[in-house]
Write a protein that holds these residues in place. Structure first.
Motif, PDB file in Angstrom:
ATOM      1  N   TRP A   1      40.545  15.496   2.420  1.00  0.00           N
ATOM      2  CA  TRP A   1      39.436  14.629   2.042  1.00  0.00           C
ATOM      3  C   TRP A   1      39.828  13.691   0.902  1.00  0.00           C
ATOM      4  O   TRP A   1      40.695  14.003   0.091  1.00  0.00           O
ATOM      5  CB  TRP A   1      38.238  15.458   1.581  1.00  0.00           C
ATOM      6  CG  TRP A   1      37.853  16.570   2.497  1.00  0.00           C
ATOM      7  CD1 TRP A   1      37.599  16.477   3.835  1.00  0.00           C
ATOM      8  CD2 TRP A   1      37.685  17.952   2.156  1.00  0.00           C
ATOM      9  NE1 TRP A   1      37.266  17.705   4.347  1.00  0.00           N
ATOM     10  CE2 TRP A   1      37.309  18.632   3.346  1.00  0.00           C
ATOM     11  CE3 TRP A   1      37.780  18.676   0.975  1.00  0.00           C
ATOM     12  CZ2 TRP A   1      37.055  20.000   3.374  1.00  0.00           C
ATOM     13  CZ3 TRP A   1      37.531  20.037   0.992  1.00  0.00           C
ATOM     14  CH2 TRP A   1      37.173  20.682   2.175  1.00  0.00           C
ATOM     15  N   THR A   2      39.146  12.563   0.839  1.00  0.00           N
ATOM     16  CA  THR A   2      39.235  11.674  -0.313  1.00  0.00           C
ATOM     17  C   THR A   2      37.853  11.582  -0.935  1.00  0.00           C
ATOM     18  O   THR A   2      36.887  11.194  -0.268  1.00  0.00           O
ATOM     19  CB  THR A   2      39.723  10.270   0.089  1.00  0.00           C
ATOM     20  OG1 THR A   2      41.038  10.370   0.648  1.00  0.00           O
ATOM     21  CG2 THR A   2      39.775   9.350  -1.130  1.00  0.00           C
ATOM     22  N   TRP A   3      37.742  11.973  -2.190  1.00  0.00           N
ATOM     23  CA  TRP A   3      36.479  11.920  -2.916  1.00  0.00           C
ATOM     24  C   TRP A   3      36.496  10.737  -3.872  1.00  0.00           C
ATOM     25  O   TRP A   3      37.522  10.472  -4.521  1.00  0.00           O
ATOM     26  CB  TRP A   3      36.260  13.214  -3.698  1.00  0.00           C
ATOM     27  CG  TRP A   3      36.037  14.418  -2.839  1.00  0.00           C
ATOM     28  CD1 TRP A   3      35.836  14.441  -1.487  1.00  0.00           C
ATOM     29  CD2 TRP A   3      36.004  15.786  -3.268  1.00  0.00           C
ATOM     30  NE1 TRP A   3      35.665  15.732  -1.050  1.00  0.00           N
ATOM     31  CE2 TRP A   3      35.762  16.590  -2.119  1.00  0.00           C
ATOM     32  CE3 TRP A   3      36.139  16.414  -4.510  1.00  0.00           C
ATOM     33  CZ2 TRP A   3      35.663  17.970  -2.192  1.00  0.00           C
ATOM     34  CZ3 TRP A   3      36.040  17.795  -4.577  1.00  0.00           C
ATOM     35  CH2 TRP A   3      35.800  18.563  -3.437  1.00  0.00           C
ATOM     36  N   PRO A   4      35.391  10.017  -4.006  1.00  0.00           N
ATOM     37  CA  PRO A   4      35.387   8.816  -4.845  1.00  0.00           C
ATOM     38  C   PRO A   4      35.409   9.096  -6.335  1.00  0.00           C
ATOM     39  O   PRO A   4      35.699   8.193  -7.125  1.00  0.00           O
ATOM     40  CB  PRO A   4      34.088   8.105  -4.445  1.00  0.00           C
ATOM     41  CG  PRO A   4      33.206   9.194  -3.931  1.00  0.00           C
ATOM     42  CD  PRO A   4      34.119  10.187  -3.274  1.00  0.00           C
ATOM     43  N   THR A   5      35.113  10.329  -6.739  1.00  0.00           N
ATOM     44  CA  THR A   5      35.143  10.687  -8.155  1.00  0.00           C
ATOM     45  C   THR A   5      35.957  11.964  -8.335  1.00  0.00           C
ATOM     46  O   THR A   5      36.025  12.787  -7.422  1.00  0.00           O
ATOM     47  CB  THR A   5      33.728  10.931  -8.720  1.00  0.00           C
ATOM     48  OG1 THR A   5      33.174  12.094  -8.083  1.00  0.00           O
ATOM     49  CG2 THR A   5      32.823   9.738  -8.470  1.00  0.00           C
ATOM     50  N   PRO A   6      36.559  12.151  -9.518  1.00  0.00           N
ATOM     51  CA  PRO A   6      37.351  13.367  -9.748  1.00  0.00           C
ATOM     52  C   PRO A   6      36.507  14.552 -10.189  1.00  0.00           C
ATOM     53  O   PRO A   6      37.054  15.610 -10.498  1.00  0.00           O
ATOM     54  CB  PRO A   6      38.311  12.937 -10.858  1.00  0.00           C
ATOM     55  CG  PRO A   6      37.539  11.935 -11.643  1.00  0.00           C
ATOM     56  CD  PRO A   6      36.687  11.196 -10.636  1.00  0.00           C
ATOM     57  N   PHE A   7      35.186  14.399 -10.250  1.00  0.00           N
ATOM     58  CA  PHE A   7      34.314  15.527 -10.581  1.00  0.00           C
ATOM     59  C   PHE A   7      33.169  15.587  -9.578  1.00  0.00           C
ATOM     60  O   PHE A   7      32.831  14.597  -8.931  1.00  0.00           O
ATOM     61  CB  PHE A   7      33.788  15.435 -12.018  1.00  0.00           C
ATOM     62  CG  PHE A   7      33.230  14.099 -12.416  1.00  0.00           C
ATOM     63  CD1 PHE A   7      31.923  13.742 -12.108  1.00  0.00           C
ATOM     64  CD2 PHE A   7      34.006  13.185 -13.111  1.00  0.00           C
ATOM     65  CE1 PHE A   7      31.404  12.513 -12.476  1.00  0.00           C
ATOM     66  CE2 PHE A   7      33.497  11.951 -13.491  1.00  0.00           C
ATOM     67  CZ  PHE A   7      32.191  11.621 -13.168  1.00  0.00           C
ATOM     68  N   TYR A   8      32.583  16.770  -9.439  1.00  0.00           N
ATOM     69  CA  TYR A   8      31.565  16.991  -8.412  1.00  0.00           C
ATOM     70  C   TYR A   8      30.522  17.976  -8.922  1.00  0.00           C
ATOM     71  O   TYR A   8      30.747  18.692  -9.917  1.00  0.00           O
ATOM     72  CB  TYR A   8      32.200  17.497  -7.114  1.00  0.00           C
ATOM     73  CG  TYR A   8      32.957  18.798  -7.230  1.00  0.00           C
ATOM     74  CD1 TYR A   8      32.355  20.025  -6.935  1.00  0.00           C
ATOM     75  CD2 TYR A   8      34.296  18.816  -7.638  1.00  0.00           C
ATOM     76  CE1 TYR A   8      33.054  21.217  -7.037  1.00  0.00           C
ATOM     77  CE2 TYR A   8      35.001  20.002  -7.747  1.00  0.00           C
ATOM     78  CZ  TYR A   8      34.379  21.200  -7.456  1.00  0.00           C
ATOM     79  OH  TYR A   8      35.068  22.380  -7.573  1.00  0.00           O
ATOM     80  N   VAL A   9      29.374  18.022  -8.249  1.00  0.00           N
ATOM     81  CA  VAL A   9      28.316  18.974  -8.587  1.00  0.00           C
ATOM     82  C   VAL A   9      28.696  20.330  -8.004  1.00  0.00           C
ATOM     83  O   VAL A   9      28.782  20.479  -6.786  1.00  0.00           O
ATOM     84  CB  VAL A   9      26.953  18.525  -8.009  1.00  0.00           C
ATOM     85  CG1 VAL A   9      25.870  19.547  -8.369  1.00  0.00           C
ATOM     86  CG2 VAL A   9      26.577  17.141  -8.522  1.00  0.00           C
TER      87      VAL A   9
ATOM     88  N   MET B   1      29.166  11.395  -5.638  1.00  0.00           N
ATOM     89  CA  MET B   1      29.765  12.686  -5.961  1.00  0.00           C
ATOM     90  C   MET B   1      29.629  13.678  -4.810  1.00  0.00           C
ATOM     91  O   MET B   1      28.553  13.780  -4.211  1.00  0.00           O
ATOM     92  CB  MET B   1      29.076  13.314  -7.185  1.00  0.00           C
ATOM     93  CG  MET B   1      29.457  12.768  -8.507  1.00  0.00           C
ATOM     94  SD  MET B   1      28.829  13.868  -9.824  1.00  0.00           S
ATOM     95  CE  MET B   1      27.072  13.899  -9.475  1.00  0.00           C
ATOM     96  N   PRO B   2      30.658  14.462  -4.528  1.00  0.00           N
ATOM     97  CA  PRO B   2      30.476  15.625  -3.664  1.00  0.00           C
ATOM     98  C   PRO B   2      29.526  16.615  -4.340  1.00  0.00           C
ATOM     99  O   PRO B   2      29.354  16.596  -5.564  1.00  0.00           O
ATOM    100  CB  PRO B   2      31.887  16.208  -3.542  1.00  0.00           C
ATOM    101  CG  PRO B   2      32.792  15.063  -3.881  1.00  0.00           C
ATOM    102  CD  PRO B   2      32.062  14.262  -4.908  1.00  0.00           C
ATOM    103  N   MET B   3      28.932  17.508  -3.537  1.00  0.00           N
ATOM    104  CA  MET B   3      27.980  18.462  -4.088  1.00  0.00           C
ATOM    105  C   MET B   3      28.055  19.780  -3.348  1.00  0.00           C
ATOM    106  O   MET B   3      28.132  19.820  -2.121  1.00  0.00           O
ATOM    107  CB  MET B   3      26.553  17.906  -3.991  1.00  0.00           C
ATOM    108  CG  MET B   3      25.496  18.883  -4.452  1.00  0.00           C
ATOM    109  SD  MET B   3      23.819  18.251  -4.311  1.00  0.00           S
ATOM    110  CE  MET B   3      22.892  19.746  -4.723  1.00  0.00           C
ATOM    111  N   ALA B   4      28.027  20.871  -4.114  1.00  0.00           N
ATOM    112  CA  ALA B   4      27.886  22.218  -3.549  1.00  0.00           C
ATOM    113  C   ALA B   4      26.514  22.756  -3.912  1.00  0.00           C
ATOM    114  O   ALA B   4      25.940  22.388  -4.937  1.00  0.00           O
ATOM    115  CB  ALA B   4      28.968  23.136  -4.094  1.00  0.00           C
TER     116      ALA B   4
END
Length: 366
Positions: free
Chosen positions: A63-71, A97-100
């Motif tokens: 995956w490519t995430w647009p930010t280096p931090f996530y929820v 942001m990705p989120m869990a």
């Protein structure tokens, strides 16, 4: 927050709300010194770059995430926590942001409670979403959790310290590794194995790699303390003697084996400088829970969006200061380990002198 134990006189929905309340109360305490404060960058005054050249996107597995931090995974399953998940999802959708989510065990047993989780995908239909279950669950539960959220990945959390102190917790962890291997084989999406704030050691990461786990969040000590939370809920046995148990995220990252799952980090992340330090120690991305939870409690989705926008701007500035145009460049910065973290590195045989000279081939002599 996270628990997979069947109810024994204490309802799981009530426990969820207790966890949020007690975690928020911890945030009001005077901030302790953590291992993040024991890690320093060697400052090179002419090493910086232009912030406009900085790319904050990160590659995490496929995956490519647009930010280096996530929820990171927090909560869900009650009316109160559903509102929190809704605000977290709105902010994640707006910022990319990705989120869990938090543990979905209650959602598998109660269709009404499930609404506290499905709201995440309703508010964030196109974002990267991770479902969440505990190590005590089986492959069919894993598939159901992923299906409820149309999730892109599944977090499986390991919480033996929390379970040990939890009044209704399990004390038998003997089948967790085998059960986890079965989930990895059967799950339709990649599995991210994470601790809940006590760290993943070198042997644990080696074991995870050997059973096919592709991604692991070391989730170290220094953030929300689930041992303390469960002690606060207990009216019987007191496990405060375990206070301080476990390793920090930075300690786990620096001690990680060469062959391990792709590493994420979380646990006690207070600000963008902590994010940058974790990336410099080898994390591919950094999960944030308590700080983002408090932003939502204080200001709803709009409050978290404002915080995330500020974090993105500050992270970009820190990258530029350190001469990093991408997160990978941070792994070639010079690091000094002091205090408790330095002592951990010495005892574990980590070459701290090599860490302090990682930029030797990065800045050629004039």
């Amino acid at each position: 927050m996270n628990s997979e134990t069947p109810d024994n006189g204490s309802s799981r929905p009530g426990r969820k709300d207790d966890h949020v309340r007690l975690a928020s109360e911890q945030r009001g305490d005077a901030p302790p010194r953590t291992d993040y404060d024991d890690l320093e960058f060697v400052h090179h005054a002419l090493a910086g770059t232009n912030p406009e050249r900085v790319d904050l996107s990160v590659t995490v597995g496929d995956w490519t995430w647009p930010t280096p931090f996530y929820v990171n995974g927090m909560t869900g399953g009650t009316e109160t926590t559903a509102r929190i998940n809704r605000d977290l999802a709105i902010a994640a959708a707006e910022t990319g942001m990705p989120m869990a989510c938090g543990s979905m065990s209650v959602a598998l047993e109660d269709p009404i409670a499930a609404q506290g989780f499905t709201v995440i995908r309703e508010e964030n239909p196109n974002g990267f979403v991770m479902a969440n279950l505990g190590a005590g669950r089986g492959p069919e539960d894993a598939r159901r959790a992923v299906g409820l959220l149309n999730a892109d990945a599944l977090q499986i959390h390991l919480n033996p310290v929390q379970e040990t102190a939890m009044p209704e917790g399990t004390r038998d962890f003997s089948e967790w590794a085998h059960g986890l291997e079965r989930i990895v084989e059967a799950c339709p999406v990649p599995v991210v194995v994470k601790e809940v704030g006590f760290g993943l050691s070198r042997p644990t990461l080696e074991l995870l790699e050997s059973i096919g786990v592709r991604l692991a969040d070391v989730s170290g000590a220094g953030g929300t303390d689930f041992l303390r939370i469960e002690n606060a809920r207990s009216t019987g046995s007191d496990f405060s003697m375990l206070s301080g148990f476990g390793q920090s995220a930075l300690a786990c990252l620096l001690d990680a084996p060469a062959r391990s799952p792709v590493l994420l980090a979380s646990g006690g992340v207070r600000h963008p400088y902590d994010v940058v330090k974790a990336l410099a120690c080898g994390a591919r991305a950094v999960g944030v829970a308590g700080t983002f939870l408090q932003a939502v409690i204080d200001g709803g989705a709009e409050g978290l969006v404002e915080v995330v926008n500020t974090w993105q701007a500050q992270t970009r500035a820190l990258f530029a200061l350190l001469g990093a145009e991408r997160a990978d460049d941070l792994t070639r910065t010079d690091l000094l380990t002091r205090g408790r973290l330095g002592e951990f590195c010495r005892l574990r045989g980590i070459d701290v002198e090599a860490l302090s000279r990682r930029s030797q081939n990065r800045f050629p002599a004039p």
